[in-house]
Write a protein that holds these residues in place. Structure first.
Motif, PDB file in Angstrom:
ATOM      1  N   GLU A   1       1.021  -1.027   0.138  1.00 38.02           N
ATOM      2  CA  GLU A   1       0.040  -0.244  -0.172  1.00 38.02           C
ATOM      3  C   GLU A   1       0.715   1.300  -0.136  1.00 38.02           C
ATOM      4  OE1 GLU A   1      -3.820  -1.224   2.610  1.00 38.02           O
ATOM      5  OE2 GLU A   1      -3.285   1.213   2.053  1.00 38.02           O
ATOM      6  N   SER A   2       1.774   1.272  -0.099  1.00 38.79           N
ATOM      7  CA  SER A   2       2.632   2.742  -1.040  1.00 38.79           C
ATOM      8  C   SER A   2       2.198   3.898  -0.894  1.00 38.79           C
ATOM      9  CB  SER A   2       3.512   2.182  -1.597  1.00 38.79           C
ATOM     10  OG  SER A   2       3.435   2.426  -3.333  1.00 38.79           O
ATOM     11  N   TYR A   3       2.287   5.160  -1.171  1.00 39.19           N
ATOM     12  CA  TYR A   3       1.913   6.102  -1.696  1.00 39.19           C
ATOM     13  C   TYR A   3       1.672   6.394  -3.036  1.00 39.19           C
ATOM     14  CZ  TYR A   3       0.691  11.367  -1.840  1.00 39.19           C
ATOM     15  OH  TYR A   3       0.453  12.298  -1.575  1.00 39.19           O
ATOM     16  N   ASN A   4       2.130   6.444  -3.633  1.00 41.69           N
ATOM     17  CA  ASN A   4       2.297   6.110  -5.440  1.00 41.69           C
ATOM     18  C   ASN A   4       1.105   4.728  -5.700  1.00 41.69           C
ATOM     19  OD1 ASN A   4       3.948   8.521  -5.272  1.00 41.69           O
ATOM     20  ND2 ASN A   4       5.743   6.443  -5.470  1.00 41.69           N
TER      21      ASN A   4
ATOM     22  N   ARG B   1      -1.170   3.549  -4.363  1.00 42.93           N
ATOM     23  CA  ARG B   1      -2.864   4.039  -3.694  1.00 42.93           C
ATOM     24  C   ARG B   1      -2.940   5.093  -4.949  1.00 42.93           C
ATOM     25  NH1 ARG B   1      -3.197   5.196   2.115  1.00 42.93           N
ATOM     26  NH2 ARG B   1      -1.015   5.665   1.741  1.00 42.93           N
ATOM     27  N   LEU B   2      -2.338   6.308  -4.494  1.00 37.28           N
ATOM     28  CA  LEU B   2      -2.952   7.236  -6.109  1.00 37.28           C
ATOM     29  C   LEU B   2      -2.982   6.723  -7.142  1.00 37.28           C
ATOM     30  CD1 LEU B   2      -2.657  10.329  -5.220  1.00 37.28           C
ATOM     31  CD2 LEU B   2      -0.947  10.487  -6.632  1.00 37.28           C
TER      32      LEU B   2
ATOM     33  N   SER C   1      -6.313  15.210   4.172  1.00 36.55           N
ATOM     34  CA  SER C   1      -5.576  15.801   3.054  1.00 36.55           C
ATOM     35  C   SER C   1      -4.348  16.089   3.705  1.00 36.55           C
ATOM     36  CB  SER C   1      -5.759  16.296   2.742  1.00 36.55           C
ATOM     37  OG  SER C   1      -6.136  17.833   2.818  1.00 36.55           O
ATOM     38  N   TYR C   2      -3.137  16.290   2.847  1.00 36.57           N
ATOM     39  CA  TYR C   2      -1.572  16.371   3.376  1.00 36.57           C
ATOM     40  C   TYR C   2      -2.389  17.418   4.390  1.00 36.57           C
ATOM     41  CZ  TYR C   2       2.286  19.581   3.277  1.00 36.57           C
ATOM     42  OH  TYR C   2       3.426  20.387   3.114  1.00 36.57           O
TER      43      TYR C   2
ATOM     44  N   LEU D   1       2.609  17.455  -2.768  1.00 35.61           N
ATOM     45  CA  LEU D   1       2.725  15.812  -2.712  1.00 35.61           C
ATOM     46  C   LEU D   1       1.632  15.602  -4.073  1.00 35.61           C
ATOM     47  CD1 LEU D   1       2.143  14.888   1.348  1.00 35.61           C
ATOM     48  CD2 LEU D   1       4.041  15.147  -0.478  1.00 35.61           C
TER      49      LEU D   1
ATOM     50  N   ALA E   1      -0.773  13.858  -4.655  1.00 36.58           N
ATOM     51  CA  ALA E   1      -2.116  13.494  -4.147  1.00 36.58           C
ATOM     52  C   ALA E   1      -3.179  14.896  -4.228  1.00 36.58           C
ATOM     53  CB  ALA E   1      -2.126  12.548  -2.583  1.00 36.58           C
TER      54      ALA E   1
END
Lengths: 418, 517
Positions: free
Chosen positions: A25-28, A30-31, B24-25, B416, B418
């Motif tokens: 479930e890394s950040y990228n 998930r994105l 969010s961030y 970031l 997102a």
């Protein structure tokens, strides 16, 4: 999915490694996955909603149509499940909506093909299958001569079978493979209901434990029988008079019936009933808005586990406020009273779910109460929409352009004389 | 629909939308405010401006500290661990939820102030045009992309503070001068950045309240028209507010320490990311001169031998080719830039729009020429400008371009991935809304609408097109480019310089409008 996987492999192969990427479930990552849902939504579902509003809304002001489309897109349950919980329902629901548009604009073949695609994407669309079948059957039967009836029937049949074969061919090469696919798609072994769900059987089980008393095969038979029986009235009504408005209401009735009385129902299956009700928001704003509130609320235990409680309340506020401005559903004092009292009950239960500690004897008190509360609402909605479907005979102002059969036959006659 | 209902609908929408932004961030400003909650809750008053366990020391005036103290009681009830001073970077979900909801709640002050501002207009029976303007202004402010990005994502409390500013302007518009002055004094004690607009208030209040209203365009009022009683009343209100705020610290003898904390001049001319002001252009010119010089074989560095301003570090670094800028020179330049506007207000005490314009120009001047200006200060220009924009077409034109430029200049705050799609979509939606709102409100006739179309296809839209290209480069192309590692600061500099050009042009346009008026 294959396409998404290929793109993911290009970006970072560790995301799609067969076993080692389990639980990753890394950040990228998930994105990336969130973006795939968003792109699928924008490409399939959004245009379907816009086209539906443009084609079928009688009021000519394009600002009004845009406002209606916006409210429809803000439907809280779909947004929360697809973009919060994470699923790809927008694809199947979008394809179904394209099918509905096809059927509504007279392009039956394209509509049926689209529906087969939707069905091949997600088997839950079977909830919508009976109205499609009976509407098309009804239209075939209403053709003038036997020859034309058979021609239409065979055209539709060929489209359906052909699309189905095209989608499924790679998976039906051997009998074992076909059986395995069926077994995976229809997991009867999982039991009458998986978790707390606002379903008739779950609520009935609160009173007497069905799973303990009746054997599994008998239970399956019981649920199938009940569902079929409950489907009969609305389907018969649709075959006899296959009009587009009746079709939309029948979709509601069918999906709600399946939701309430079928086997192994997920709480997310309410999305299938929510789709036609979104389309009926212009005609029946009050039941529509109320239904969406209850539907979103029925999923609140699931959303709470995902940390989306605040988001669900926020989405509901946005949706209800938008509906209040565009449709003005709460006109009479009765509607205000009913809606407010229903919402107060929901607010109390939501508060209990999020902030109160249930007694140790009943650790699932609040999800169970929520399911039972919503089930009661859904039963009332089912009765109401059956009433709406049967009272469509009486002339009433409709916002959607109603391509009634009489209009269609007169227009055909006009074309012939010309 | 009735105007009250429309306003309520906008408030509900905005608050619900802001709730969706909770996960969010958030930047280090989140920890800043959590730290302040902790230190105001746990420590005695005497230690508030001395506490430095965390690097984020208290650098807002005392009333804000009292506000944090009030919030801290609720925070302690939600989760006692929030208010422990030693829990640096504490981020439980209760903490995040509490702080985010406190910002959303405090935004209701802004919502109330908008209603107050328009209550006089609605009462005078302007009917539907007043209602349209109320709804437009509510959306422009409550959904202001800049406020959303800064307050609800990056995390600050500007919404509430702008609410207090708007409340004071509303009271002045309604004629309750002392009330307006009171609220402005309170505002200054919440966040001293509003000193940027204090000269406008000072001149306006002095001229319109402390001198009798004699006739139009009387630039030198006779001394006999002076009303000492009013001056005393005004002074008493302001002094009382400051007294309540700073009093305890004066008694404790800590005034020096408080002032050092409030005005940290050692931080340097520009922030780590250059705010799009005149100094950004100045820095850029300096760097360009170094490059050109090195091309001709001259090695130009400053006294300490550094090639300057390459990494955008926070610090007191001087320039090499162009003369180094001192804090004093920035103050002088700022004052020079606002003097004409102040003079205009002095000459026309009854012109409320002139006062609003002066606020805008004071904020502009301080933004463009001030010392260590944050890019967030552009909001201080945009909020008063929106008040003018709902009434005057020329201001609306400037507002559309300036708000887009300002919001784009805030993009580097949210770095970031997102948030990248969100910030772009919010900016675009806001641009479309402000443009169409401007068309429907300010342009009554078809001729005006056609004239508008012509104006749009001129320089401003070319500039906005350039913004799109530059942002495309910064967000999409630069991260993937092979030379990106050696030039991490380049996209920031590019954004900053390009936005600075837009801001300077907008300032110029505002001045022209003011002088023509």
């Amino acid at each position: 999915m294959h396409l998404c996987g290929r793109i993911a492999e290009r970006i970072d192969p560790t995301w799609v490694a067969l076993y080692s990427s389990r639980g990753m479930e890394s950040y990228n990552l998930r994105l990336f996955m969130r973006y795939t849902v968003l792109i699928a939504d924008v490409l399939i579902y959004f245009p379907a909603v816009c086209v539906f509003c443009k084609m079928f809304c009688l009021k000519t002001s394009s600002l009004y149509k845009a406002a209606v489309a916006l409210v429809m897109l803000l439907q809280p349950s779909l947004v929360l499940i697809d973009h919060g919980h994470f699923q790809y329902n927008c694809v199947s629901l979008g394809l179904t909506l394209w099918a509905i548009i096809g059927l509504g604009s007279g392009k039956d073949l394209l509509g049926s093909a689209a529906f087969v695609l939707a069905l091949s994407y997600k088997q839950m669309e079977l909830y919508h299958a009976t109205p499609f079948f009976f509407y098309l059957l009804g239209k075939c039967l209403h053709e003038e001569t036997i020859y034309r009836k058979l021609l239409k029937l065979s055209k539709i049949g060929c489209t359906v079978v052909g699309t189905f074969v095209l989608c499924w061919l790679p998976f039906l090469t051997t009998k074992e493979m076909a059986m395995q696919v069926c077994h995976r798609l229809f997991p009867f072994a999982r039991g009458l209901f998986e978790d707390k769900v606002a379903n008739f059987w779950f609520s009935a089980s609160l009173i007497f434990k069905m799973r303990d008393i009746i054997s599994q095969t008998r239970l399956i038979q019981l649920t199938v029988l009940t569902t079929l029986l409950m489907l009969l009235p609305s389907s018969w009504n649709l075959v006899r008079k296959p009009t587009f408005n009746r079709f939309l209401v029948a979709l509601v009735n069918s999906s709600l019936t399946f939701f309430l009385f079928s086997y192994q129902v997920h709480e997310k299956s309410i999305l299938l009933a929510a789709l036609p009700l979104t389309l009926l928001l212009v005609e029946c704003p009050f039941p529509g808005v109320w239904f969406h509130t209850v539907a979103t609320f029925s999923m609140s235990p699931l959303l709470q586990r995902d940390g989306l409680s605040l988001a669900s309340v926020a989405m509901l506020v946005i949706f209800v406020t938008a509906s209040l401005i565009v449709f003005n559903p709460l006109e009479t004092i009765w509607t205000k009273v009913m809606y407010t009292s229903s919402c107060m009950g929901m607010a109390v239960l939501q508060f209990g779910l999020n902030f109160l500690q249930p007694p140790s004897r009943y650790p699932d008190l609040f999800p169970v109460l929520i399911s039972a509360y919503c089930c009661l609402h859904f039963l009332v909605f089912l009765a109401y929409f059956h009433y709406v479907q049967f009272s469509l005979d009486k002339p009433s102002p409709m916002y959607w352009s109603d391509q009634t059969l009489e209009d269609q036959t007169t227009s055909d006659v006009d074309k012939k004389t010309i | 629909m009735k105007s009250g209902r429309c306003w309520l609908a906008v408030v509900c929408f905005a608050s619900a939308f802001k709730c969706l932004l909770v996960p969010s961030y958030h930047s280090t400003d989140f920890e800043v405010h959590r730290n302040w909650l902790a230190l105001t809750h746990k420590l005695p008053l005497s230690k508030w401006y001395y506490e430095d366990t965390s690097e984020w020391t208290l650098d807002y005036p005392p009333l804000f500290a009292w506000f944090e103290w009030l919030l801290s009681h609720f925070a302690a009830a939600v989760d006692p661990k929030i208010v422990e001073v030693k829990h640096l970077n504490y981020e439980s979900w209760q903490c995040i939820l509490f702080q985010r909801l406190s910002v959303i709640g405090s935004d209701l002050v802004l919502a109330y102030a908008i209603k107050e501002y328009f209550s006089s207009m609605l009462q005078s029976g302007k009917g539907s045009s007043g209602r349209e303007k109320l709804v437009t202004l509510s959306v422009l402010l409550l959904f202001n992309t800049g406020l959303l990005l800064v307050d609800h994502i990056h995390f600050q409390y500007n919404g509430m503070l702008f609410g207090i500013l708007l409340l004071s302007i509303a009271k002045l518009k309604q004629g309750s001068v002392l009330c307006g002055a009171f609220w402005f004094a309170v505002l200054l004690n919440f966040k001293h950045i509003y000193l940027y607009v204090a000269p406008a208030y000072f001149v306006y209040l002095l001229r319109s309240y402390c001198f009798e209203k004699t006739g139009p365009s009387n630039w030198f009022p006779h001394l006999s028209n002076f009303l000492p009683r009013n001056l005393v009343k005004l002074g008493a209100v302001v002094v009382a507010v400051f007294g309540i705020s700073f009093g305890p610290f004066i008694i404790l003898g800590q005034l020096d320490q408080v002032l050092i904390r409030l005005f940290p001049f050692k931080r340097g001319l520009s922030h780590a990311y250059w705010a799009p002001n005149f100094w950004a252009l100045y820095n850029f010119a300096d760097k360009l001169a170094i490059r050109v010089g090195s091309y001709f074989g001259l090695s130009l560095t400053n006294v300490s031998g550094q090639a300057l301003l390459t990494g955008g570090l926070v610090g007191d670094i001087g320039h090499s080719v162009l003369p180094t800028v001192t804090p004093f020179s920035t103050i002088v330049l700022t004052l020079l830039s606002v003097l004409p506007a102040l003079f205009k207000v002095w000459c026309r005490p009854t012109d409320f729009n002139g006062f609003l314009r002066c606020i805008v120009l004071c904020a502009f001047g301080s933004f463009l020429c001030g010392w260590h200006v944050h890019e967030k200060a552009i909001l201080l220009v945009l909020v008063p400008l929106s008040l003018l924009a709902v009434c005057h077409s020329s201001d609306a034109a400037v507002f559309v371009v300036l708000s887009t430029t300002g919001h784009v200049s805030l993009f580097p705050l949210l770095f970031l991935q997102a948030e990248s799609l969100l910030k772009i979509i919010l900016t675009l939606l806001y641009l479309m809304f402000s443009y169409y709102a401007w068309r429907s409100i300010c342009c009554g006739t078809k001729e005006m609408k056609d004239e508008l179309k012509l104006r749009v296809y001129q320089l401003p839209s070319i500039y906005l097109g350039g913004l799109v290209i530059i942002q495309f480069y910064c967000i999409v192309v630069h991260p993937l480019a092979p030379f990106a590692d050696g030039l991490p600061f380049f996209p920031l500099m590019l954004t900053s310089v390009y936005c600075a050009l837009g801001v300077v042009a907008a300032w110029f346009q505002c001045y022209v409008t003011m002088l023509k008026d």
